[in-house]
Design an enzyme around this catalytic site. Structure first.
Site, PDB file in Angstrom:
ATOM      1  N   CYS A 104      41.339  44.688  60.542  1.00  0.00           N
ATOM      2  CA  CYS A 104      40.344  44.385  61.721  1.00  0.00           C
ATOM      3  C   CYS A 104      40.941  44.616  63.108  1.00  0.00           C
ATOM      4  O   CYS A 104      40.289  44.972  63.981  1.00  0.00           O
ATOM      5  CB  CYS A 104      39.887  42.968  61.439  1.00  0.00           C
ATOM      6  SG  CYS A 104      41.197  41.660  60.957  1.00  0.00           S
TER       7      CYS A 104
ATOM      8  N   HIS B  78      37.952  38.282  67.029  1.00  0.00           N
ATOM      9  CA  HIS B  78      39.519  38.522  67.886  1.00  0.00           C
ATOM     10  C   HIS B  78      39.322  39.131  69.090  1.00  0.00           C
ATOM     11  O   HIS B  78      38.333  39.600  69.671  1.00  0.00           O
ATOM     12  CB  HIS B  78      40.268  39.528  66.906  1.00  0.00           C
ATOM     13  CG  HIS B  78      40.590  39.220  65.522  1.00  0.00           C
ATOM     14  ND1 HIS B  78      40.473  37.826  64.882  1.00  0.00           N
ATOM     15  CD2 HIS B  78      41.027  39.853  64.719  1.00  0.00           C
ATOM     16  CE1 HIS B  78      40.800  37.777  63.999  1.00  0.00           C
ATOM     17  NE2 HIS B  78      41.195  39.149  63.504  1.00  0.00           N
TER      18      HIS B  78
HETATM   19  N1  LIG Z   1      37.874  37.991  57.092  1.00  0.00           N
HETATM   20  C1  LIG Z   1      37.898  38.877  57.819  1.00  0.00           C
HETATM   21  O1  LIG Z   1      37.766  38.993  58.991  1.00  0.00           O
HETATM   22  C2  LIG Z   1      38.506  40.102  57.180  1.00  0.00           C
HETATM   23  C3  LIG Z   1      38.694  41.230  57.963  1.00  0.00           C
HETATM   24  C4  LIG Z   1      38.970  42.518  57.290  1.00  0.00           C
HETATM   25  C5  LIG Z   1      39.362  42.399  55.913  1.00  0.00           C
HETATM   26  N2  LIG Z   1      39.180  41.359  55.235  1.00  0.00           N
HETATM   27  C6  LIG Z   1      39.843  41.454  53.821  1.00  0.00           C
HETATM   28  O2  LIG Z   1      38.606  41.222  52.918  1.00  0.00           O
HETATM   29  C7  LIG Z   1      38.775  40.305  52.033  1.00  0.00           C
HETATM   30  C8  LIG Z   1      38.074  39.085  51.923  1.00  0.00           C
HETATM   31  O3  LIG Z   1      38.197  38.471  52.856  1.00  0.00           O
HETATM   32  P1  LIG Z   1      37.231  37.165  52.994  1.00  0.00           P
HETATM   33  O4  LIG Z   1      37.933  36.879  54.452  1.00  0.00           O
HETATM   34  O5  LIG Z   1      36.032  37.374  52.930  1.00  0.00           O
HETATM   35  O6  LIG Z   1      37.969  36.108  52.086  1.00  0.00           O
HETATM   36  P2  LIG Z   1      37.221  34.771  51.513  1.00  0.00           P
HETATM   37  O7  LIG Z   1      36.118  34.280  52.544  1.00  0.00           O
HETATM   38  O8  LIG Z   1      38.429  33.859  51.173  1.00  0.00           O
HETATM   39  O9  LIG Z   1      36.556  35.263  50.348  1.00  0.00           O
HETATM   40  C9  LIG Z   1      37.270  35.812  49.262  1.00  0.00           C
HETATM   41  C10 LIG Z   1      36.162  36.445  48.137  1.00  0.00           C
HETATM   42  O10 LIG Z   1      37.040  36.896  47.331  1.00  0.00           O
HETATM   43  C11 LIG Z   1      36.520  36.304  45.731  1.00  0.00           C
HETATM   44  N3  LIG Z   1      37.381  36.342  44.788  1.00  0.00           N
HETATM   45  C12 LIG Z   1      38.653  35.593  44.860  1.00  0.00           C
HETATM   46  N4  LIG Z   1      39.404  35.877  43.735  1.00  0.00           N
HETATM   47  C13 LIG Z   1      38.530  36.579  42.972  1.00  0.00           C
HETATM   48  C14 LIG Z   1      38.790  36.961  41.613  1.00  0.00           C
HETATM   49  N5  LIG Z   1      39.785  36.792  40.994  1.00  0.00           N
HETATM   50  N6  LIG Z   1      37.685  37.753  41.019  1.00  0.00           N
HETATM   51  C15 LIG Z   1      36.569  38.223  41.863  1.00  0.00           C
HETATM   52  N7  LIG Z   1      36.303  37.546  43.251  1.00  0.00           N
HETATM   53  C16 LIG Z   1      37.355  37.005  43.646  1.00  0.00           C
HETATM   54  C17 LIG Z   1      36.163  35.107  46.288  1.00  0.00           C
HETATM   55  O11 LIG Z   1      35.134  34.469  45.016  1.00  0.00           O
HETATM   56  P3  LIG Z   1      34.962  33.017  44.935  1.00  0.00           P
HETATM   57  O12 LIG Z   1      34.214  32.277  45.753  1.00  0.00           O
HETATM   58  O13 LIG Z   1      34.226  32.997  43.424  1.00  0.00           O
HETATM   59  O14 LIG Z   1      36.396  32.503  44.767  1.00  0.00           O
HETATM   60  C18 LIG Z   1      35.278  35.320  47.402  1.00  0.00           C
HETATM   61  O15 LIG Z   1      33.981  35.681  47.340  1.00  0.00           O
HETATM   62  C19 LIG Z   1      40.436  40.188  52.071  1.00  0.00           C
HETATM   63  O16 LIG Z   1      41.052  41.228  51.261  1.00  0.00           O
HETATM   64  C20 LIG Z   1      40.519  40.273  53.288  1.00  0.00           C
HETATM   65  O17 LIG Z   1      41.944  40.791  53.832  1.00  0.00           O
HETATM   66  C21 LIG Z   1      38.879  40.309  55.943  1.00  0.00           C
END
Ligand SMILES: NC(=O)c1ccc[n+]([C@@H]2O[C@H](COP(=O)([O-])OP(=O)(O)OC[C@H]3O[C@@H](n4cnc5c(N)ncnc54)[C@H](OP(=O)(O)O)[C@@H]3O)[C@@H](O)[C@H]2O)c1
Length: 370
Positions: free
Chosen positions: A164, A278
């Site tokens: 990001c 950010h």
């Molecule tokens: N947040 C940002 O701004 C951002 C920006 C760029 C990239 N990212 C990337 O995007 C990804 C997700 O980020 P996020 O911020 O959305 O995280 P988050 O809010 O913590 O959400 C994580 C997601 O992954 C799922 N998950 C976790 N363990 C799993 C498993 N074993 N099998 C299937 N699904 C699983 C969770 O499902 P459950 O609810 O069922 O646990 C939830 O839907 C990460 O790789 C992060 O680095 C995030």
């Protein structure tokens, strides 16, 4: 067909401003659209995918909502239809054309290649494949040509969404690079809770309440108190080098996206108690002269960039300006007075990293696949 929709929020997580908005959009479900799967549907990015797909009227013939076993069986509403969230497994991708992955790096590493082998085009939000040779790392406004060989119907593949902070920086810096060639870039970030996911946003809310109520803050996601504090980015630290992973992503990913291994970059990444979006302070050194007017002209002409640069009223971009917005906001565009020449500029940039830094950029990539 016109429809009105209020996005359903994840249990235990407050709806974001975007999800509270009532969106009026055309349903994009269409028989000849791609079959889409969202991996990590319950997360901060997964929820934002739904908002962005509707806002952009993205066409799809079927939609699959995937998360962990914890969420399997729960309901997720999308464009007037109630979907049952399915547990992500190796067999989830047999009937999928585009898989939008946002469930963390280890899930992507394990299941991304399986999905691609099953014929899906994986657009991955994690860092798992960003630096893998042969995997395009794409910001559609910057380097769409990197993925021009990949299209729905031509077989499975993996495309990586950049980090990001990298996306937000390069949306502002690329138009200037095209005018005067950036030689060196020095970035300081002020990164929001949302970049660390839904649980980190809840941690900031809870700690803020606790501190205001005179109770001790209880760190869970981050090792230090987050409310009324800031700290060096929580990603892993290279002890020998002194840089954390977030800082090195800015360095390495910029080189790959710009196809410029010689570009000099240094970064300091800091987590600040902002809920969403950010901010980045960027100092640039160019090969050629560039004036403030030239810079503003190039920024104004670049798609996805908005300028807030009102010196008289001291009004420049803030994270709240950028929150839930598609565009990256740029201001404080000024000549670097530490230099004797006209080859230096400073800027201040704000971007919603769940949106342009993640979900929007990934959906824009998906649009290029059609
Ligand atoms: N947040 C940002 O701004 C951002 C920006 C760029 C990239 N990212 C990337 O995007 C990804 C997700 O980020 P996020 O911020 O959305 O995280 P988050 O809010 O913590 O959400 C994580 C997601 O992954 C799922 N998950 C976790 N363990 C799993 C498993 N074993 N099998 C299937 N699904 C699983 C969770 O499902 P459950 O609810 O069922 O646990 C939830 O839907 C990460 O790789 C992060 O680095 C995030």
């Amino acid at each position: 067909m016109q429809l009105t929709r209020t996005q359903v929020s994840r249990s235990g997580v407050r709806p974001t401003r975007a999800s509270r908005r009532v969106l009026v959009a055309k349903a994009a479900k269409t028989a000849n659209g791609p079959r889409v799967a969202i991996v990590g549907i319950t997360g901060a990015v997964g929820q934002e995918f739904l908002t962005v797909l509707t806002e952009r009227n993205f066409p799809y013939s079927s939609m699959k909502m995937l998360a962990s076993a914890r969420s399997a069986g729960k309901k997720q509403e999308f464009e007037g239809v109630s979907y049952t969230i399915e547990e992500l497994t190796e067999n989830s991708f047999n009937d999928v054309d585009i898989a939008l992955f946002s469930a963390g790096g280890s899930i992507s590493k394990k299941l991304g290649p399986i999905a691609a082998k099953a014929g899906a085009i994986v657009v991955d939000n994690s860092s798992a494949f960003r630096m893998t040779e042969g995997v395009p790392l794409v910001i559609p406004e910057v380097n769409p040509e990197a993925m021009s060989h990949i299209k729905v119907g031509k077989g499975g593949a993996i495309i990586a969404n950049p980090n990001c902070s990298t996306i937000i920086a390069l949306m502002a810096v690329t138009p200037l690079d095209r005018v005067a060639n950036v030689k060196r870039m020095c970035v300081s970030t002020y990164q929001a809770a949302s970049g660390a996911g839904a649980a980190a946003m809840e941690e900031l809310r809870q700690q803020t309440r606790d501190v205001l109520d005179g109770k001790p803050a209880q760190p869970k996601i981050f090792p230090q108190q987050y409310a009324f504090n800031l700290f060096s980015h929580n990603s892993g630290m290279d002890v020998a080098l002194g840089y954390n992973e977030e800082e090195m992503k800015l360095v390495k990913e910029t080189r790959k996206i710009w196809n410029n291994p010689g570009i000099r970059i240094t970064a300091t990444c800091v987590r600040v108690p902002v809920m969403r979006a950010h901010a980045e302070s960027i100092n640039l050194e160019f090969e050629k002269d560039i004036s403030e007017a030239q810079a503003l002209e190039a920024l104004a002409a670049f798609p996805g960039v908005s300028i807030i640069n009102d010196r008289q009223n001291n009004r420049f971009p803030t994270p709240l300006d950028a929150t839930t917005k598609d565009n990256v906001f740029v201001g404080r565009v000024r000549r670097d007075i530490s230099r004797d020449d006209n080859k230096g500029l400073d800027l201040f940039v704000c971007g919603d990293q769940i949106k342009k830094g993640a979900a929007l950029n990934a959906v824009q990539i998906a649009e290029l696949l059609l």
